[in-house]
Motif scaffolding. Structure first.
Motif, short mmCIF file in Angstrom:
data_model
loop_
_atom_site.label_atom_id
_atom_site.label_comp_id
_atom_site.label_asym_id
_atom_site.label_seq_id
_atom_site.Cartn_x
_atom_site.Cartn_y
_atom_site.Cartn_z
N LEU A 163 0.74 -0.93 0.26
CA LEU A 163 -0.13 -0.05 -0.30
C LEU A 163 0.54 0.98 0.24
O LEU A 163 2.33 1.49 0.57
N ASP A 187 -3.60 3.75 -0.95
CA ASP A 187 -4.24 2.40 -1.69
C ASP A 187 -3.26 1.73 -2.42
O ASP A 187 -1.86 1.44 -2.25
N PRO A 188 -3.40 -0.15 -2.31
CA PRO A 188 -2.60 -1.29 -3.47
C PRO A 188 -2.41 -0.69 -4.34
O PRO A 188 -3.00 0.32 -5.34
N GLY A 223 -7.25 -4.66 -7.21
CA GLY A 223 -7.63 -4.40 -5.75
C GLY A 223 -6.99 -5.59 -4.33
O GLY A 223 -6.93 -6.78 -5.24
N LEU A 224 -6.90 -4.78 -3.18
CA LEU A 224 -6.98 -6.54 -2.63
C LEU A 224 -8.09 -7.37 -2.63
O LEU A 224 -8.31 -8.40 -2.49
N ASP A 225 -9.35 -6.02 -2.93
CA ASP A 225 -10.58 -7.50 -2.75
C ASP A 225 -9.61 -8.00 -4.08
O ASP A 225 -10.40 -9.83 -3.76
N ARG A 275 -8.03 -10.79 -2.51
CA ARG A 275 -8.66 -11.69 -1.12
C ARG A 275 -8.90 -13.27 -2.27
O ARG A 275 -8.74 -14.14 -1.56
N LYS A 322 -11.60 1.84 4.44
CA LYS A 322 -11.15 2.30 2.85
C LYS A 322 -11.08 1.04 2.61
O LYS A 322 -10.98 0.43 1.42
N HIS A 323 -10.37 -0.71 3.22
CA HIS A 323 -10.05 -1.52 3.26
C HIS A 323 -11.08 -2.57 4.61
O HIS A 323 -11.40 -2.25 4.95
N GLU A 324 -11.75 -3.99 3.79
CA GLU A 324 -11.03 -5.20 4.43
C GLU A 324 -10.24 -5.04 5.45
O GLU A 324 -9.38 -5.71 5.02
#
Length: 372
Positions: A70, A76-77, A85-87, A90, A156-158
């Protein structure tokens, strides 16, 4: 020390949700300094590595992402490493939750790319100080707006937890916290703001490179469940395993000590940048010692192996089949006689020093008392 701990804890009613903290109780896959995934070059392999570990019944239950993941401006990633993105990452990593990292926010000299500009909140500036091969300058949220900043950040993120690194520099390099009027309460305000936002998000905090005063303040910060008790996992830090002394202090604050990431076998291949993963000078004895101390810490355990390098049999000595860490009732700590010796503790090969003798309660009953 135990009498002191009992006395200071009696002044506070802080209850930490350690039992509900995945980071403190489950096995993790780490990409911190010294891990083979500590460089963004290995990012494309990380999701597949997590899937492979799960398929091999290595029960990792979260992934820690270090600063390469990040940016320090808007958090931001980095699209170079996470195009989806991070989603998306994952999904590639079996849906595992994330422990995310923050430190050294972008200073005002970065203009529109400063963290203050990105979040529209006031920040205080550090001085320029020698760091690495050059100089570093950063910013920290103004104590009055710290809670607002961390609320925005954590939205911003999980994430299941937040690692705040380089805390000694956050403190001593920022005049607002050490030399300007109101400095005595300024850092306390920042720490409380971070803790408040973490509680509202129902995530845990990990302190890294924290000073004793910062750790003492956790007596009134319920979200801080654990803190780094060792140096980084690099061969030059030969004595990093000797965390028992620090663990004694941490335990009296009821903060779990973390030994940083560990390998499960020696002589691994870097895969990414050889300058970051420190593959040389590892020994089987040193790895075994790291694993033992990490397990005896009663704190988080994170493996830092490269893809295809994890020793599943070694992992089975760290946790149950569901990833639950095999903790002692309290961290193992040195017996009193260890404080009287003058020699350095031996290194990871069992040489150049004297042996250490630690003791830790193995009682596992819910109603078993702490050692007071």
């Amino acid at each position: 020390m135990r009498a002191w701990g009992k006395a200071v804890r009696s002044k506070y009613s802080t209850t930490r949700n350690v039992n509900g903290d995945i980071v403190s109780n489950k096995l993790g896959l780490w990409t911190d300094n010294g891990a083979l995934g500590s460089d963004g070059d290995t990012a494309p392999l990380l999701g597949a590595q997590a899937q492979q570990l799960l398929a091999q019944s290595v029960p990792i239950r979260y992934i820690q992402l270090d600063p390469w993941a990040l940016d320090n401006s808007a958090w931001d990633p980095r699209s170079k490493y996470f195009p989806d993105g991070l989603d998306g990452f994952r999904k590639q990593a079996g849906g595992l939750p994330l422990l995310l990292y923050g430190s050294f926010w972008a200073p005002k000299s970065r203009g529109a790319n400063s963290t203050a500009s990105k979040f529209g909140l006031p920040f205080v500036e550090s001085v320029s100080f020698p760091y690495g091969h050059g100089h570093e300058q950063f910013s920290e949220p103004d104590p009055q707006s710290a809670a607002a900043f961390y609320r925005l950040l954590f939205q911003k993120h999980e994430l299941i937890g937040y690692e705040n690194d380089f805390m000694i520099w956050d403190f001593i390099a920022t005049p607002a916290f050490v030399s300007e009027p109101g400095a005595l309460t300024a850092w306390e305000g920042l720490a409380r703001g971070m803790d408040t936002a973490a509680q509202e998000k129902n995530i845990s905090l990990q302190y890294c490179m924290a000073q004793p005063n910062q750790l003492m303040q956790t007596l009134e910060l319920p979200a801080v469940t654990n803190a780094r008790a060792s140096d980084d996992n690099t061969p030059q830090n030969r004595h990093r395993w000797a965390i028992g002394y620090t663990a004694l202090f941490f335990n009296e604050l009821r903060v779990l000590p973390f030994m940083d990431n560990v390998w499960t076998r020696a002589n691994q291949s870097c895969g990414g940048s050889a300058g970051h993963c420190y593959s040389n000078n590892r020994t089987d004895a040193g790895v075994a010692l790291d694993l033992a101390v990490s397990a005896l810490s009663s704190g988080p355990v994170g493996i830092g192996d490269g893809p295809g390098m994890t020793d599943a049999a070694a992992v089975q000595r760290l946790c149950a089949a569901d990833g639950t860490l095999l903790h002692l009732r309290q961290p193992a700590t040195p017996i009193d006689r260890m404080f009287l010796k003058l020699e350095m503790p031996n290194d990871g090969d069992g040489v150049n020093g004297v042996p250490e003798i630690w003791i830790g309660p193995s009682i596992a009953l819910d109603d078993a008392p702490h050692l007071d």
